[in-house]
Design a protein around this motif. Structure first.
Motif, mmCIF file in Angstrom:
data_model
loop_
_atom_site.group_PDB
_atom_site.id
_atom_site.type_symbol
_atom_site.label_atom_id
_atom_site.label_comp_id
_atom_site.label_asym_id
_atom_site.label_seq_id
_atom_site.Cartn_x
_atom_site.Cartn_y
_atom_site.Cartn_z
ATOM 1 N N ARG A 68 -0.502 -6.196 -9.776
ATOM 2 C CA ARG A 68 -0.574 -5.750 -11.171
ATOM 3 C C ARG A 68 -0.902 -6.916 -12.100
ATOM 4 O O ARG A 68 -1.748 -6.790 -13.002
ATOM 5 C CB ARG A 68 0.759 -5.112 -11.569
ATOM 6 C CG ARG A 68 0.802 -4.623 -13.006
ATOM 7 C CD ARG A 68 2.081 -3.903 -13.321
ATOM 8 N NE ARG A 68 3.263 -4.760 -13.239
ATOM 9 C CZ ARG A 68 4.168 -4.679 -12.272
ATOM 10 N NH1 ARG A 68 4.035 -3.801 -11.296
ATOM 11 N NH2 ARG A 68 5.223 -5.479 -12.277
ATOM 12 N N ASP A 124 0.821 -1.212 0.000
ATOM 13 C CA ASP A 124 0.000 0.000 0.000
ATOM 14 C C ASP A 124 0.855 1.263 0.000
ATOM 15 O O ASP A 124 0.445 2.291 -0.547
ATOM 16 C CB ASP A 124 -0.972 0.006 1.178
ATOM 17 C CG ASP A 124 -0.373 -0.558 2.440
ATOM 18 O OD1 ASP A 124 0.801 -0.935 2.411
ATOM 19 O OD2 ASP A 124 -1.082 -0.643 3.456
ATOM 20 N N VAL A 171 3.617 -5.538 -5.268
ATOM 21 C CA VAL A 171 3.013 -4.695 -6.297
ATOM 22 C C VAL A 171 2.886 -5.470 -7.610
ATOM 23 O O VAL A 171 1.878 -5.362 -8.315
ATOM 24 C CB VAL A 171 3.851 -3.418 -6.503
ATOM 25 C CG1 VAL A 171 3.261 -2.556 -7.609
ATOM 26 C CG2 VAL A 171 3.932 -2.630 -5.208
ATOM 27 N N PHE A 186 1.906 1.576 -3.611
ATOM 28 C CA PHE A 186 0.733 1.783 -4.459
ATOM 29 C C PHE A 186 0.258 3.230 -4.393
ATOM 30 O O PHE A 186 -0.156 3.803 -5.402
ATOM 31 C CB PHE A 186 -0.387 0.836 -4.024
ATOM 32 C CG PHE A 186 -1.601 0.894 -4.900
ATOM 33 C CD1 PHE A 186 -1.616 0.235 -6.119
ATOM 34 C CD2 PHE A 186 -2.736 1.592 -4.509
ATOM 35 C CE1 PHE A 186 -2.737 0.277 -6.940
ATOM 36 C CE2 PHE A 186 -3.855 1.642 -5.312
ATOM 37 C CZ PHE A 186 -3.859 0.982 -6.534
ATOM 38 N N VAL A 193 0.198 1.078 -9.864
ATOM 39 C CA VAL A 193 0.546 -0.320 -10.140
ATOM 40 C C VAL A 193 1.824 -0.442 -10.957
ATOM 41 O O VAL A 193 2.307 -1.565 -11.182
ATOM 42 C CB VAL A 193 -0.613 -1.030 -10.884
ATOM 43 C CG1 VAL A 193 -1.836 -1.103 -10.005
ATOM 44 C CG2 VAL A 193 -0.916 -0.329 -12.203
#
Length: 351
Positions: A312, A289, A308, A292, A297
């Protein structure tokens, strides 16, 4: 004479006198030559079985296991289903070619997703960045936390105030921290570049979150700012647990302050170091997070990490099987850190 008088007093209920030499405890169990007693009905198999069953039932009724079952049973089932069941299902999905649409086909399972990971340049970059984040972030946080703990441990004024200030960032979520540092790293109005311009160091100003050379370093520094206070508290508790006599003995022997901490104090903080390091590694693996919010992404190959990439691939490209394979790699990385730690704790009798 006295034995006859005593036998006369102990008459049976039918009025017949007890004869001399007759055992006055006729109802007692017969005594064997080995010192044991022959219990009535001991030769009856049904009697012994009933007694054993009764004792087993009694033990079960008094068992703490059954008494505590209503308290830990339902949570245990929920954890088993939603945690370990979900991990098992995720591993099963990684062996399919599921793309998130329709039901997955479990008839043809293969390790093609894991083979593809080994040749995927984006996975290799994300894996390398994840390892760098874990190692550098954990090491720097431990060093800064130890330094702060030693300073706070010097009986300074406003100790509680400093301890609260250092620990406060730990209470913030990754989202709040990411928004705060996105402003700090802003190339035009960010506090870092403004401060550099204020002291005449304009040449050092950078686009910290846009330049691939500084992306990962900026992430590590921000996370270190958030978690070094936690390390300070862990180390401070370890320092306060060391007997003060050891400080005095080392100083009597002529040890300097640096030698005192390097040879006497810091070696006794291994348990604190291990506990803090495990927590830092887990939080580093959960830094999805934070990245992000900063980059979305697509943070780029210089700052991409496995969490991540997993999001994605699974939710942006709808390659759920491939994303599940990345998730299993993350799970194994976390298990490789937590597993040995729990084993050591068990060997020490602390679990």
């Amino acid at each position: 004479m006295s034995s006859r008088i005593f036998a006369a007093l102990l008459r049976d209920t039918d009025g017949s006198p007890a004869t001399e030499g007759e055992s006055t405890a006729s109802d007692d169990p017969e005594v064997r030559t080995d010192g044991g007693a022959v219990v009535d009905g001991a030769d009856d198999p049904s009697s012994s079985t009933d007694t054993a069953d009764a004792s087993v039932i009694t033990r079960l009724r008094r068992s703490r296991f059954l008494e505590s079952l209503p308290f830990w049973g339902p949570p245990g089932l929920l954890v088993f289903f939603f945690v370990y069941g979900a991990i098992s299902w995720n591993f099963l999905i990684s062996l399919t070619g599921w793309e998130g649409l329709g039901a997955p086909d479990y008839s043809s399972l293969s390790t093609a997703a894991y083979t593809e990971l080994l040749s995927d340049a984006s996975f290799i970059a994300a894996f390398r960045n994840t390892i760098a984040l874990l190692v550098v972030f954990t090491a720097l946080s431990l060093v800064v936390g130890l330094f702060l703990a030693i300073l706070v441990d010097q009986q300074i004024r406003f100790e509680n105030t400093f301890r609260t200030i250092y620990l406060l960032p730990m209470s913030l979520s990754f989202v709040v921290t990411a928004i705060f540092w996105s402003w700090m790293y802003n190339p035009r109005i960010g506090l870092i570049n403004v401060a550099l311009r204020g002291v005449g160091l304009d040449a050092l100003t950078q686009a910290w979150l846009s330049d691939p050379r500084f992306k990962l370093a900026a992430i590590i520094f921000a996370l270190m700012w958030q978690f070094s206070g936690y390390c300070m508290v862990v180390y401070l508790a370890g320092l306060r647990a060391i007997p003060h006599d050891q400080y005095e003995a080392a100083r009597i022997d002529g040890a300097s302050t640096v030698r005192l901490y390097r040879r006497v104090i810091i070696p006794q903080l291994r348990a604190s170091t291990m506990s803090a390091a495990v927590v830092l590694v887990v939080f580093a693996l959960k830094a999805f997070d934070f990245l992000f919010v900063l980059f979305g992404v697509n943070p780029g190959s210089s700052a991409d990490i496995l969490s991540v990439m997993m999001f994605r691939v699974a939710f942006d490209r709808l390659q759920w099987a491939y994303g599940s394979a990345v998730a299993m790699v993350l799970f194994l990385m976390a298990l490789s850190v937590i597993g040995p730690y729990l084993y050591l704790q068990y060997r020490r009798g602390e679990l």
